[in-house]
Design an enzyme around this catalytic site. Sequence first.
Site, PDB file in Angstrom:
ATOM      1  N   GLY A  35      54.975  22.435  41.175  1.00 24.09           N
ATOM      2  CA  GLY A  35      53.765  23.078  41.699  1.00 24.09           C
ATOM      3  C   GLY A  35      52.643  23.193  40.678  1.00 24.09           C
ATOM      4  O   GLY A  35      51.510  23.545  41.022  1.00 24.09           O
ATOM      5  N   GLU A  36      52.951  22.905  39.402  1.00 24.76           N
ATOM      6  CA  GLU A  36      51.865  22.958  38.403  1.00 24.76           C
ATOM      7  C   GLU A  36      50.919  21.788  38.624  1.00 24.76           C
ATOM      8  O   GLU A  36      51.315  20.750  39.144  1.00 24.76           O
ATOM      9  CB  GLU A  36      52.469  22.877  36.989  1.00 24.76           C
ATOM     10  CG  GLU A  36      53.231  24.126  36.603  1.00 24.76           C
ATOM     11  CD  GLU A  36      53.913  24.007  35.253  1.00 24.76           C
ATOM     12  OE1 GLU A  36      53.699  22.989  34.557  1.00 24.76           O
ATOM     13  OE2 GLU A  36      54.672  24.929  34.901  1.00 24.76           O
ATOM     14  N   HIS A 126      28.432  35.333  49.358  1.00 28.02           N
ATOM     15  CA  HIS A 126      28.417  36.567  50.149  1.00 28.02           C
ATOM     16  C   HIS A 126      27.910  37.726  49.274  1.00 28.02           C
ATOM     17  O   HIS A 126      28.678  38.371  48.565  1.00 28.02           O
ATOM     18  CB  HIS A 126      29.795  36.870  50.707  1.00 28.02           C
ATOM     19  CG  HIS A 126      29.744  37.995  51.686  1.00 28.02           C
ATOM     20  ND1 HIS A 126      29.375  37.813  53.009  1.00 28.02           N
ATOM     21  CD2 HIS A 126      29.951  39.320  51.538  1.00 28.02           C
ATOM     22  CE1 HIS A 126      29.374  38.981  53.621  1.00 28.02           C
ATOM     23  NE2 HIS A 126      29.723  39.913  52.755  1.00 28.02           N
ATOM     24  N   ASP A 169      26.547  41.047  62.722  1.00 29.83           N
ATOM     25  CA  ASP A 169      26.533  42.315  61.974  1.00 29.83           C
ATOM     26  C   ASP A 169      25.267  42.395  61.129  1.00 29.83           C
ATOM     27  O   ASP A 169      24.538  41.410  60.995  1.00 29.83           O
ATOM     28  CB  ASP A 169      27.801  42.473  61.110  1.00 29.83           C
ATOM     29  CG  ASP A 169      28.013  41.311  60.150  1.00 29.83           C
ATOM     30  OD1 ASP A 169      27.037  40.609  59.834  1.00 29.83           O
ATOM     31  OD2 ASP A 169      29.157  41.100  59.722  1.00 29.83           O
ATOM     32  N   LYS A 192      28.539  46.038  63.640  1.00 38.51           N
ATOM     33  CA  LYS A 192      29.980  45.777  63.527  1.00 38.51           C
ATOM     34  C   LYS A 192      30.678  46.896  62.775  1.00 38.51           C
ATOM     35  O   LYS A 192      30.154  47.441  61.814  1.00 38.51           O
ATOM     36  CB  LYS A 192      30.190  44.453  62.774  1.00 38.51           C
ATOM     37  CG  LYS A 192      31.647  44.123  62.508  1.00 38.51           C
ATOM     38  CD  LYS A 192      31.820  42.715  61.958  1.00 38.51           C
ATOM     39  CE  LYS A 192      31.772  42.647  60.462  1.00 38.51           C
ATOM     40  NZ  LYS A 192      31.954  41.306  59.930  1.00 38.51           N
ATOM     41  N   GLY A 225      37.943  34.888  62.015  1.00 35.61           N
ATOM     42  CA  GLY A 225      37.242  34.615  63.271  1.00 35.61           C
ATOM     43  C   GLY A 225      37.031  35.850  64.135  1.00 35.61           C
ATOM     44  O   GLY A 225      36.349  35.778  65.159  1.00 35.61           O
ATOM     45  N   THR A 227      35.248  38.551  63.828  1.00 39.11           N
ATOM     46  CA  THR A 227      33.850  38.961  64.006  1.00 39.11           C
ATOM     47  C   THR A 227      33.200  38.129  65.109  1.00 39.11           C
ATOM     48  O   THR A 227      32.612  38.665  66.052  1.00 39.11           O
ATOM     49  CB  THR A 227      33.067  38.773  62.677  1.00 39.11           C
ATOM     50  OG1 THR A 227      33.719  39.546  61.667  1.00 39.11           O
ATOM     51  CG2 THR A 227      31.622  39.173  62.804  1.00 39.11           C
TER      52      THR A 227
HETATM   53  C1  R5P Z   1      31.235  39.739  56.479  1.00 39.74           C
HETATM   54  O1  R5P Z   1      30.460  40.626  56.310  1.00 39.74           O
HETATM   55  C2  R5P Z   1      30.846  38.332  56.713  1.00 39.74           C
HETATM   56  O2  R5P Z   1      29.465  38.182  56.853  1.00 39.74           O
HETATM   57  C3  R5P Z   1      31.567  37.769  57.919  1.00 39.74           C
HETATM   58  O3  R5P Z   1      31.101  38.419  59.087  1.00 39.74           O
HETATM   59  C4  R5P Z   1      33.028  37.957  57.784  1.00 39.74           C
HETATM   60  O4  R5P Z   1      33.474  37.485  56.554  1.00 39.74           O
HETATM   61  C5  R5P Z   1      33.780  37.262  58.891  1.00 39.74           C
HETATM   62  O5  R5P Z   1      35.135  37.527  58.751  1.00 39.74           O
HETATM   63  P1  R5P Z   1      36.148  37.338  59.943  1.00 39.74           P
HETATM   64  O6  R5P Z   1      35.949  35.963  60.467  1.00 39.74           O
HETATM   65  O7  R5P Z   1      37.488  37.531  59.320  1.00 39.74           O
HETATM   66  O8  R5P Z   1      35.850  38.386  60.945  1.00 39.74           O
END
Ligand code: R5P
Length: 295
Positions: A35-36, A126, A169, A192, A225, A227
């Site tokens: 695995g290295e 991010h 969000d 959110k 996914g 969100t």
């Molecule tokens: C978080 O604030 C980001 O902008 C995305 O909304 C988030 O990373 C999405 O994560 P997930 O798909 O796990 O809901």
Amino acid sequence: MIVFGLSESKKTARRIAKSLKVKFGKFESAKFPDGEMHLRFGDSVKGKKVVLVKSLNPEPNDGLMELVFAARTAKKLKAKKVYAVIPYLAYMRQDKMFKSGECVSAPEMAKLLNNSVDGLVTVDPHLHRIKKLSEIFRIPTKRVSADPSIAAYIKKKYNKDKTLIVGPDIESSQWAKRIADSIEFESTIFLKERFHSRKVKVRVEKELDWKGKEVIIVDDIVSTGHTMIEAVKEIKKRKAKAVDCVCVHAVMAENAYAKLKKAGARKVLSCDSIKHKSNAIELSKVISEAVKDWK
Ligand code: R5P
């Protein structure tokens, strides 16, 4: 200058080299039976400005190790400078100690890179509680935005009068609202609440005239996914004609792509910062523009 593509990032690296009109070098990454990693530059780096392209997904941990080992090897082999192009910069979301005793990973990841490369180009990192990359990086950094590429894609493929853009969000307004405003599409931002990594709830604060419209949800990352799934469900309740999902970074953990389709998303599209079947928007040109100054 010479550009190398580390594992999973060769295609992007080749495009960046082409667009910069510099050599695309040979780089071998393999694994030993235990695995290295075994890494090897197949072209000389001596006296050159070396660009290492490596997206930190899938396998952010192996990816970071590969990048750090490759960068330090290039320096040992007497490269003049070593720059990292990391289209998806993992670990940026763990930007505070949420529970006592936790590792705040973002600055730790940055320290590894600070001690290994001379500069960093990344796409839409991010940034939330950390506002600027310079808060954790002491090397020069460049932040490329995928917004213009996404905006151009939406403008070309959708009808302005029949399409709405949604950010799932508050943080996503830096993508969704900015993109919508730049091409004069109508938009709204949801609210959110995240209970844990696999449970989120979204609330529609400002209603639009959804009926019969094509709706595009825009976010920076699709990870589990959830969100996007919750946002898709809210929009479907409102009798929109179709809901499409667009993200910058298709992390797509735990089968997120299939789950999104199952939730009713018509199309799931992404930029190519992470190699995935949803890739529809190419970023190598905008990334090359940022690297160009270091040429
Ligand atoms: C978080 O604030 C980001 O902008 C995305 O909304 C988030 O990373 C999405 O994560 P997930 O798909 O796990 O809901």
